[in-house]
Scaffold this motif. Structure first.
Motif, PDB file in Angstrom:
ATOM      1  N   ALA A 125       4.108  32.683  -9.216  1.00 18.08           N
ATOM      2  CA  ALA A 125       4.972  32.678  -8.023  1.00 18.08           C
ATOM      3  C   ALA A 125       6.221  33.535  -8.209  1.00 18.08           C
ATOM      4  CB  ALA A 125       5.356  31.244  -7.696  1.00 18.08           C
ATOM      5  N   GLU A 126       6.749  33.513  -9.435  1.00 19.76           N
ATOM      6  CA  GLU A 126       7.996  34.241  -9.663  1.00 19.76           C
ATOM      7  C   GLU A 126       7.813  35.749  -9.530  1.00 19.76           C
ATOM      8  OE1 GLU A 126       6.126  32.743 -11.753  1.00 19.76           O
ATOM      9  OE2 GLU A 126       6.085  33.718 -13.717  1.00 19.76           O
ATOM     10  N   HIS A 127       6.573  36.213  -9.691  1.00 18.53           N
ATOM     11  CA  HIS A 127       6.309  37.651  -9.570  1.00 18.53           C
ATOM     12  C   HIS A 127       5.907  38.042  -8.159  1.00 18.53           C
ATOM     13  CE1 HIS A 127       6.848  38.077 -13.762  1.00 18.53           C
ATOM     14  NE2 HIS A 127       5.778  37.391 -14.096  1.00 18.53           N
ATOM     15  N   MET A 128       5.897  37.066  -7.275  1.00 17.74           N
ATOM     16  CA  MET A 128       5.475  37.351  -5.905  1.00 17.74           C
ATOM     17  C   MET A 128       6.672  37.444  -4.968  1.00 17.74           C
ATOM     18  SD  MET A 128       2.273  34.856  -6.118  1.00 17.74           S
ATOM     19  CE  MET A 128       0.961  35.442  -5.081  1.00 17.74           C
ATOM     20  N   GLN A 129       7.852  37.379  -5.553  1.00 18.03           N
ATOM     21  CA  GLN A 129       9.053  37.516  -4.741  1.00 18.03           C
ATOM     22  C   GLN A 129       9.395  38.988  -4.593  1.00 18.03           C
ATOM     23  OE1 GLN A 129      12.024  34.263  -5.580  1.00 18.03           O
ATOM     24  NE2 GLN A 129      11.023  34.539  -7.544  1.00 18.03           N
ATOM     25  N   SER A 130      10.017  39.305  -3.480  1.00 16.78           N
ATOM     26  CA  SER A 130      10.333  40.693  -3.206  1.00 16.78           C
ATOM     27  C   SER A 130      11.251  41.260  -4.275  1.00 16.78           C
ATOM     28  CB  SER A 130      11.004  40.817  -1.841  1.00 16.78           C
ATOM     29  OG  SER A 130      11.360  42.158  -1.639  1.00 16.78           O
ATOM     30  N   THR A 131      10.933  42.466  -4.708  1.00 12.54           N
ATOM     31  CA  THR A 131      11.779  43.134  -5.692  1.00 12.54           C
ATOM     32  C   THR A 131      12.655  44.185  -5.030  1.00 12.54           C
ATOM     33  OG1 THR A 131       9.889  44.554  -6.066  1.00 12.54           O
ATOM     34  CG2 THR A 131      10.301  42.856  -7.703  1.00 12.54           C
ATOM     35  N   ARG A 132      12.554  44.289  -3.705  1.00  7.13           N
ATOM     36  CA  ARG A 132      13.346  45.326  -3.038  1.00  7.13           C
ATOM     37  C   ARG A 132      14.590  44.742  -2.416  1.00  7.13           C
ATOM     38  NH1 ARG A 132       8.950  48.977  -0.058  1.00  7.13           N
ATOM     39  NH2 ARG A 132       7.544  49.190  -1.819  1.00  7.13           N
ATOM     40  N   LEU A 133      15.652  45.528  -2.450  1.00  3.33           N
ATOM     41  CA  LEU A 133      16.902  45.106  -1.824  1.00  3.33           C
ATOM     42  C   LEU A 133      16.974  45.700  -0.431  1.00  3.33           C
ATOM     43  CD1 LEU A 133      19.323  45.622  -4.808  1.00  3.33           C
ATOM     44  CD2 LEU A 133      18.249  43.512  -4.040  1.00  3.33           C
ATOM     45  N   HIS A 134      17.462  44.902   0.491  1.00  7.18           N
ATOM     46  CA  HIS A 134      17.531  45.365   1.872  1.00  7.18           C
ATOM     47  C   HIS A 134      18.813  44.857   2.510  1.00  7.18           C
ATOM     48  CE1 HIS A 134      13.494  46.940   1.995  1.00  7.18           C
ATOM     49  NE2 HIS A 134      13.105  45.875   1.344  1.00  7.18           N
ATOM     50  N   ARG A 135      19.104  45.440   3.656  1.00  2.54           N
ATOM     51  CA  ARG A 135      20.227  44.955   4.454  1.00  2.54           C
ATOM     52  C   ARG A 135      19.979  43.505   4.848  1.00  2.54           C
ATOM     53  NH1 ARG A 135      18.612  48.819   7.752  1.00  2.54           N
ATOM     54  NH2 ARG A 135      18.420  47.312   9.432  1.00  2.54           N
ATOM     55  N   GLN A 136      21.035  42.830   5.203  1.00  2.20           N
ATOM     56  CA  GLN A 136      20.855  41.506   5.763  1.00  2.20           C
ATOM     57  C   GLN A 136      20.170  41.630   7.112  1.00  2.20           C
ATOM     58  OE1 GLN A 136      21.517  38.429   4.373  1.00  2.20           O
ATOM     59  NE2 GLN A 136      21.471  39.871   2.672  1.00  2.20           N
ATOM     60  N   PRO A 137      19.358  40.680   7.461  1.00  7.73           N
ATOM     61  CA  PRO A 137      18.702  40.750   8.758  1.00  7.73           C
ATOM     62  C   PRO A 137      19.699  40.596   9.887  1.00  7.73           C
ATOM     63  CG  PRO A 137      18.314  38.640   7.694  1.00  7.73           C
ATOM     64  CD  PRO A 137      18.999  39.505   6.689  1.00  7.73           C
ATOM     65  N   SER A 138      19.421  41.308  10.978  1.00  5.63           N
ATOM     66  CA  SER A 138      20.320  41.185  12.107  1.00  5.63           C
ATOM     67  C   SER A 138      20.205  39.795  12.714  1.00  5.63           C
ATOM     68  CB  SER A 138      19.988  42.242  13.149  1.00  5.63           C
ATOM     69  OG  SER A 138      18.601  42.194  13.425  1.00  5.63           O
ATOM     70  N   SER A 139      19.040  39.251  12.718  1.00 10.38           N
ATOM     71  CA  SER A 139      18.894  37.874  13.186  1.00 10.38           C
ATOM     72  C   SER A 139      17.581  37.313  12.682  1.00 10.38           C
ATOM     73  CB  SER A 139      18.895  37.821  14.712  1.00 10.38           C
ATOM     74  OG  SER A 139      17.660  38.317  15.178  1.00 10.38           O
ATOM     75  N   LYS A 140      17.517  36.004  12.615  1.00 11.36           N
ATOM     76  CA  LYS A 140      16.279  35.358  12.203  1.00 11.36           C
ATOM     77  C   LYS A 140      15.172  35.704  13.171  1.00 11.36           C
ATOM     78  CE  LYS A 140      18.012  31.269  11.788  1.00 11.36           C
ATOM     79  NZ  LYS A 140      18.032  29.815  11.909  1.00 11.36           N
ATOM     80  N   ALA A 141      15.555  35.744  14.457  1.00 12.31           N
ATOM     81  CA  ALA A 141      14.537  35.994  15.477  1.00 12.31           C
ATOM     82  C   ALA A 141      13.906  37.365  15.274  1.00 12.31           C
ATOM     83  CB  ALA A 141      15.155  35.908  16.863  1.00 12.31           C
ATOM     84  N   ALA A 142      14.760  38.341  14.919  1.00 12.08           N
ATOM     85  CA  ALA A 142      14.234  39.691  14.716  1.00 12.08           C
ATOM     86  C   ALA A 142      13.245  39.688  13.561  1.00 12.08           C
ATOM     87  CB  ALA A 142      15.374  40.658  14.431  1.00 12.08           C
ATOM     88  N   MET A 143      13.603  38.971  12.505  1.00 13.67           N
ATOM     89  CA  MET A 143      12.707  38.932  11.345  1.00 13.67           C
ATOM     90  C   MET A 143      11.397  38.280  11.709  1.00 13.67           C
ATOM     91  SD  MET A 143      14.757  38.009   7.963  1.00 13.67           S
ATOM     92  CE  MET A 143      15.367  36.475   8.565  1.00 13.67           C
ATOM     93  N   GLN A 144      11.525  37.175  12.424  1.00 12.19           N
ATOM     94  CA  GLN A 144      10.328  36.430  12.782  1.00 12.19           C
ATOM     95  C   GLN A 144       9.430  37.296  13.666  1.00 12.19           C
ATOM     96  OE1 GLN A 144      10.891  32.705  12.192  1.00 12.19           O
ATOM     97  NE2 GLN A 144       8.714  32.805  11.808  1.00 12.19           N
ATOM     98  N   ALA A 145      10.072  38.004  14.591  1.00 17.98           N
ATOM     99  CA  ALA A 145       9.299  38.850  15.495  1.00 17.98           C
ATOM    100  C   ALA A 145       8.557  39.920  14.705  1.00 17.98           C
ATOM    101  CB  ALA A 145      10.220  39.493  16.524  1.00 17.98           C
TER     102      ALA A 145
END
Ligand code: AKG
Ligand code: FE2
Length: 460
Positions: free
Chosen positions: A159-179
């Motif tokens: 499981a520990e190797h299945m986490q994202s290794t990339r850094l990104h901006r904070q999401p603008s909103s949860k809804a956007a991410m979910q969409a």
């Protein structure tokens, strides 16, 4: 430990080695011990397949294959000795279960998604102990499972190797991410739809997920500020290949909102404690403890879907693939019900859903009962009824990777010696199509017509 490269190349070794693999990536094979148990002692109560879909399959001659998700129910898979020992390990010997699970080992910080309500889950130190110091009872369960599937190596899901290794901006909103996740899901469904449906069908399915109060993924406890710092996830990430919707998330709720899809591992903690209060590394467990009580609510989720993981060491090693792909790890969960007795009217069944067909399966908790499921199947706990009083319905879940030993080997939960699995929902529809093709082929052979070609050839 077994490295990804070793296992998939068929070079089985129990020595830890990272050679040729992404840094630090190694499988932890299930530890076993001597046992007199033989596979014919387990009773196959259910051997079924759902979620039929045509999927890309680089390892298949026609580049596509018919994929299913499987659910297998085995009774008498583990004995009273193992059940008692495991329940004592997760609670206390002679614990009065009517008062709920012991707070020293359990916390009410686990949810199916970051939007879902909190329920009892095992504390981090318990999850670590399960992974790092398997008890005799666990060794027996591991041994039995390994004997049942002797053709594969079985490892704890890393499981520990299945986490994202990339850094990104904070999401603008949860809804956007979910969409964005749901667009990804829709694309996946579209590309795999058997009925060649118009694009609106899978998109509708995806939208249902967006608007549902519960999103996807039952999540584990006690991931930390470090998780958010190391694996922040954002809308831009969600749009990339490999960051799909079927990933269970990790992290206390504040981090989960940032991390979004960081890690599978069943249930996630959603503590009120601020992220700053935690400085230890995130712990993504290969185990989940469940103790649903009356009044809890649960959401459909998948445990993990290798076709929709965020970029990670795992995806570096294996890429994006549909579970069950030949030569690739099969992600599957093993669930044991641990209560001594659980009368029918206490509820708390495990529910499985074939979303496309809108039908599902009910599995009742039962002493000695084990459930094996492909991790990409939609399922959920149902809450105990009022009749159960305050008593939790305990289950312990192993998150596993079944490792093929050759590039063409396909690990499958449905064992050939059990016969063809029962087809449900979309799998039943496919069965009907296959039957009609078979009849057509027979007529064509009689009449010397061209025969239809074979991606629908029977497989389990
Ligand atoms: O206990 C159950 O019925 C299911 C639990 C589950 O889905 C999980 O732990 O991921
Ligand atoms: Fe689950």
């Amino acid at each position: 430990m077994l490295t990804a490269g070793q296992s998939i190349g068929g070079m089985v070794s129990t020595a830890a080695s990272d050679e040729g693999c992404p840094e630090g990536f190694a499988f932890q094979l299930l530890s076993t011990h001597d046992s007199t148990w033989t596979p014919d002692e387990a009773k196959v109560t259910l051997n079924t397949r759902l979620d039929a879909r045509l999927v890309p399959s680089p390892a298949s001659p026609s580049d596509v294959r018919l994929a299913y998700s499987h659910v297998v129910v085995l009774d008498s898979f583990f004995g009273e000795a193992e059940r008692e020992a495991l329940l004592s390990q997760l609670t206390e010997r002679d614990w009065d279960h009517a008062q709920g699970p012991p707070a020293a080992k359990w916390e009410r910080e686990t949810a199916d998604t970051h939007l879902a309500s909190r329920t009892w889950g095992l504390r981090d130190h318990m999850l670590r102990q399960l992974a790092e110091e398997p008890s005799q009872a666990m060794l027996e369960v591991n041994t039995r499972l390994s004997r049942l599937y002797p053709e594969c190596d079985i490892a704890l899901m890393p499981a520990e190797h299945m986490q994202s290794t990339r850094l990104h901006r904070q999401p603008s909103s949860k809804a956007a991410m979910q969409a964005t996740q749901n667009v990804k899901r829709a694309e996946h469904l579209q590309s795999t739809s058997l009925d060649n449906q118009p694009s609106s069908k899978p998109l509708e399915t995806a939208d249902e997920h967006t608007s549902a109060p519960c999103g996807e993924g039952r999540q584990m406890a006690s991931n930390t500020a470090a998780a958010a710092a190391a694996w922040p996830q954002a809308d831009s990430a969600a749009a990339e290949p490999g960051s799909g919707a079927h990933v269970r998330q990790a992290g206390r709720v504040q981090e989960a909102q940032q991390v979004q899809q960081a890690c599978d591992v069943s249930r996630s903690a959603v503590s009120d404690e601020g992220a700053a209060a935690h400085d230890k590394a995130a712990y993504c467990a290969a185990f989940v403890g469940n103790a649903p009580v009356h009044g809890d609510s649960f959401c459909y989720h998948v445990d993990a879907d290798p076709a929709g993981l965020p970029p990670s060491r795992w995806t570096d090693a294996f890429g994006d693939y549909v579970n069950g792909e030949p030569g690739q790890p099969l992600l599957a969960s093993l669930l044991l019900y641990l209560d001594d007795q659980w009368p029918r009217d206490w509820g708390a069944e495990t529910l499985f859903l074939d979303d496309e067909a809108g039908v599902g399966l009910v599995v009742r908790p039962k002493r000695g009962r084990a459930v094996l499921m492909d991790q990409d199947i939609l399922h959920r706990v149902s809450a105990p009824s009022a009749a159960a009083g305050g008593r939790p319905r305990y289950s312990l879940v192993w998150k596993l990777a079944f490792l093929p030993r050759s590039p063409t080997q396909r690990c499958c939960l449905a064992r050939p010696e059990w016969g063809v699995p029962t087809s449900m929902g979309s799998a039943a529809r496919v069965e009907q199509v296959k039957q009609s093709l078979t009849r057509k082929r027979a007529r064509q052979e009689e009449g010397n017509e061209a025969t239809p070609e074979g991606v629908l050839a029977p497989t389990s």
